[in-house]
Structure formats: C-alpha cells, structure tokens
Motif scaffolding. Sequence first.
Motif, PDB file in Angstrom:
ATOM      1  N   VAL A  67       0.558  19.561  41.789  1.00 27.41           N
ATOM      2  CA  VAL A  67      -0.897  19.509  41.627  1.00 27.41           C
ATOM      3  C   VAL A  67      -1.262  19.143  40.194  1.00 27.41           C
ATOM      4  O   VAL A  67      -0.758  19.743  39.239  1.00 27.41           O
ATOM      5  CB  VAL A  67      -1.531  20.861  42.003  1.00 27.41           C
ATOM      6  N   SER A  68      -2.144  18.168  40.048  1.00 25.71           N
ATOM      7  CA  SER A  68      -2.591  17.757  38.720  1.00 25.71           C
ATOM      8  C   SER A  68      -3.960  17.105  38.810  1.00 25.71           C
ATOM      9  O   SER A  68      -4.481  16.844  39.900  1.00 25.71           O
ATOM     10  CB  SER A  68      -1.594  16.774  38.090  1.00 25.71           C
ATOM     11  N   GLN A  69      -4.520  16.793  37.658  1.00 25.67           N
ATOM     12  CA  GLN A  69      -5.818  16.134  37.603  1.00 25.67           C
ATOM     13  C   GLN A  69      -5.775  14.716  38.168  1.00 25.67           C
ATOM     14  O   GLN A  69      -6.820  14.133  38.456  1.00 25.67           O
ATOM     15  CB  GLN A  69      -6.322  16.118  36.160  1.00 25.67           C
ATOM     16  N   LEU A  70      -4.579  14.172  38.346  1.00 25.00           N
ATOM     17  CA  LEU A  70      -4.458  12.846  38.948  1.00 25.00           C
ATOM     18  C   LEU A  70      -5.054  12.823  40.356  1.00 25.00           C
ATOM     19  O   LEU A  70      -5.491  11.777  40.840  1.00 25.00           O
ATOM     20  CB  LEU A  70      -2.989  12.422  39.010  1.00 25.00           C
ATOM     21  N   ALA A  71      -5.066  13.981  41.003  1.00 27.97           N
ATOM     22  CA  ALA A  71      -5.589  14.048  42.372  1.00 27.97           C
ATOM     23  C   ALA A  71      -7.073  13.711  42.433  1.00 27.97           C
ATOM     24  O   ALA A  71      -7.560  13.234  43.468  1.00 27.97           O
ATOM     25  CB  ALA A  71      -5.341  15.435  42.960  1.00 27.97           C
ATOM     26  N   ALA A  72      -7.807  13.941  41.353  1.00 29.24           N
ATOM     27  CA  ALA A  72      -9.257  13.705  41.374  1.00 29.24           C
ATOM     28  C   ALA A  72      -9.572  12.257  41.729  1.00 29.24           C
ATOM     29  O   ALA A  72     -10.408  11.979  42.599  1.00 29.24           O
ATOM     30  CB  ALA A  72      -9.867  14.073  40.024  1.00 29.24           C
ATOM     31  N   GLY A  73      -8.916  11.331  41.059  1.00 25.06           N
ATOM     32  CA  GLY A  73      -9.165   9.926  41.333  1.00 25.06           C
ATOM     33  C   GLY A  73      -8.790   9.524  42.741  1.00 25.06           C
ATOM     34  O   GLY A  73      -9.485   8.725  43.387  1.00 25.06           O
ATOM     35  N   GLN A  91     -12.215  19.803  49.952  1.00 21.94           N
ATOM     36  CA  GLN A  91     -10.832  20.165  49.656  1.00 21.94           C
ATOM     37  C   GLN A  91     -10.403  19.707  48.264  1.00 21.94           C
ATOM     38  O   GLN A  91      -9.623  20.392  47.593  1.00 21.94           O
ATOM     39  CB  GLN A  91      -9.905  19.585  50.724  1.00 21.94           C
ATOM     40  N   GLY A  92     -10.907  18.566  47.829  1.00 18.75           N
ATOM     41  CA  GLY A  92     -10.591  18.107  46.482  1.00 18.75           C
ATOM     42  C   GLY A  92     -11.136  19.048  45.424  1.00 18.75           C
ATOM     43  O   GLY A  92     -10.466  19.343  44.424  1.00 18.75           O
ATOM     44  N   VAL A 148     -20.706  16.609  46.685  1.00 14.84           N
ATOM     45  CA  VAL A 148     -19.287  16.887  46.438  1.00 14.84           C
ATOM     46  C   VAL A 148     -18.651  15.779  45.606  1.00 14.84           C
ATOM     47  O   VAL A 148     -17.743  16.030  44.804  1.00 14.84           O
ATOM     48  CB  VAL A 148     -18.514  17.099  47.757  1.00 14.84           C
ATOM     49  N   GLU A 149     -19.135  14.561  45.787  1.00  9.69           N
ATOM     50  CA  GLU A 149     -18.595  13.452  44.998  1.00  9.69           C
ATOM     51  C   GLU A 149     -18.869  13.663  43.510  1.00  9.69           C
ATOM     52  O   GLU A 149     -17.987  13.453  42.667  1.00  9.69           O
ATOM     53  CB  GLU A 149     -19.195  12.136  45.473  1.00  9.69           C
ATOM     54  N   GLN A 150     -20.077  14.091  43.176  1.00  8.67           N
ATOM     55  CA  GLN A 150     -20.407  14.332  41.779  1.00  8.67           C
ATOM     56  C   GLN A 150     -19.578  15.480  41.204  1.00  8.67           C
ATOM     57  O   GLN A 150     -19.134  15.430  40.048  1.00  8.67           O
ATOM     58  CB  GLN A 150     -21.898  14.640  41.627  1.00  8.67           C
ATOM     59  N   LEU A 169     -14.947  17.271  37.827  1.00 11.76           N
ATOM     60  CA  LEU A 169     -13.624  17.884  37.754  1.00 11.76           C
ATOM     61  C   LEU A 169     -12.566  16.896  37.279  1.00 11.76           C
ATOM     62  O   LEU A 169     -11.539  17.294  36.722  1.00 11.76           O
ATOM     63  CB  LEU A 169     -13.232  18.453  39.116  1.00 11.76           C
ATOM     64  N   LYS A 170     -12.812  15.622  37.507  1.00 16.00           N
ATOM     65  CA  LYS A 170     -11.881  14.608  37.013  1.00 16.00           C
ATOM     66  C   LYS A 170     -11.831  14.633  35.495  1.00 16.00           C
ATOM     67  O   LYS A 170     -10.783  14.404  34.881  1.00 16.00           O
ATOM     68  CB  LYS A 170     -12.303  13.225  37.506  1.00 16.00           C
ATOM     69  N   ALA A 171     -12.974  14.930  34.880  1.00 17.95           N
ATOM     70  CA  ALA A 171     -13.038  14.995  33.418  1.00 17.95           C
ATOM     71  C   ALA A 171     -12.474  16.299  32.878  1.00 17.95           C
ATOM     72  O   ALA A 171     -11.864  16.334  31.807  1.00 17.95           O
ATOM     73  CB  ALA A 171     -14.484  14.824  32.956  1.00 17.95           C
TER      74      ALA A 171
END
Length: 306
Positions: A167-173, A219-220, A261-263, A268-270
């Motif tokens: 699990v990492s922040q890479l999942a956000a994209g 889920q994201g 949820v997209e926003q 969370l990506k940041a």
Amino acid sequence: MNSGYIDGETSAILGDRTLPPGFHHPHASEQARLIAEQGTILRAQVGSGVHGTSVSGQDDRDEMGICLEPPEYVTGIARVPAGVNAETAMVEFEQYQRHTVWDQPGGIANRSGVGDLDVVIYSARKWARLALGGNPTVLLLLFVPANEVVYRNTAGAELTANAHQFVSQLAAGRFLGYLGAQRRAMTGQSGAHTNRPELVAEHGYDTKYAMHALRLGVQGIELLSTGRITLPVPEPEREHLRSIRRGEVALDDVVAAIDDVEQKLVNLKAKSAVPAEPNREWVNAWLHRSYQTYWDGRSSVSSLDD
C-alpha cells in the motif's frame, strides 16, 4: 466451499484449485491451466459478491488468484501455447484467464451472466508488479475475508498478512484513473464503451458503471486513509451503492456523489497517511523465497518419483 482450516484472516485455506479447461484464447491453453492450477497460492472471489453490491439474479462470479510457475518459465525462456490447439503460436506465461460463458454459442464475444464464472490466475511476478503500482483490482485480493477465499496456502497467507507492504500513495492515481474510466462509461462519453445498453435505456445511465465509479472512490479513500479496504463495503455506503445499481438514484445525484469522492481522492493524492512508496524490498524477498520454496518442493516430489 472450502476444506482445510480457517483461523483468522491469514491462515491456510486448502480448498479446490481446479480451473475450467482450456479454450481458444491466448491465455487459456491447457499448459497454462496446469501451471496456474498446480502453482496456486491464493484464489478468492473479487467481484460484486465480495463487495456486497450484487443484485439478486444479475451477477456472475469473479475470481482472482496468484500462482508460482516452474523455474523454466522464470529463469529460462519456456513459453506456453497461445490457447488450445495453437500449432505454433507461443506466449510468455503471465496468467490463466477463463470465462465459462465462452463455452456457449458465440464464444469469447459472449457477456457473462448469472451462474457464469470469470477467473484469472496471475503469475506472482506479474501480480506483484501490478499491486506495487497501486492497481485497485489486484490490490483487492489482499483484503478478501476468509469466507470468500477459495484457496490459500502458506505463501498466500504470508502475502495477505503483509498487505501493508504493497500500500502506498501511488494507489491514488490509479484509483482516480479507474474511477474516471467508469464514470465516462456510465454516461457513454466519447471514447467510452458500455456493453449494457439496456441499463442506459431504462435509467438514462449505466447503473453498474456508476456503482463501480463510486465504489472505487469510497474504497480508495479508505485505503489511502487507513491502509486497508473493508470487505464487504460497510454500511451505509453499501446500500447506497446497491440503490445506484438498481437505478433508484437520479443521475445528477450520482454525479454529485462521484464528484465528492473524486475530490477527496485528489486531496489524498497530495497528502495521505500511507507511505509514499510500497516496500519493494520486502516484496522482492517474498517472491524469491516463495518461488524457491515451491521449486524445492517440486524437486523433492520428482526425486521420489524417480
């Protein structure tokens, strides 16, 4: 459904590894089936049934698994036939993929429906590459509850016990990308594809794509906030998703929920609570250890047979 034993979420579950027979598809040769079946370390339900969003009388069964292939397919250049009766075409073994609906008239062009099984068993190396990149579909396998697991041996149990290593922040994209694709498909935007025109005709949008778009967002957000995905989807979100699937929610309200949820995913990506990168060192060590143990076991059996 399973034999063996269940002791928590990360113990062995020695169920049936049998796969549907090969077919005329590049990833469905009999040789590929045997590799996947014999080398399975983890296999579970991953579709609407495990999300808790299925609608009675409408869904097929989706399963995903991971296997370890023999050494000649990893350290050598061995290949498998590109489907049954493939005379000369050979492909690298990456997965075994089979939809039982292919057995009906129409073959691969058929759309899966009630009672059909769609199953894919990935090479552990391919699955790990996808999971390390944050692929939502393959990451899900790490969080399936024990009652939905078809088969899990020691290597599979070790993998699921260490889900956090992937699990990492890479999942956000990746979640945002998948969400966007489902969103475009739900309204038939240019370049999108829907194979459920009956839903669009009845509700004005593809309710299944809409449900999946919102589910991916929910889920994201959970994954990037907690490092886990709860299955099935917790209430009240689960019933909201089911109501969308049934066409009970107006399109404007669906779009607003997806926007929300997209926003949150963009935010969370940041900045999120999970690591910036997955633990590739642990994953590499697990792959090496698991393959070596599997190969040693195969060698021992071969020696006994000689």
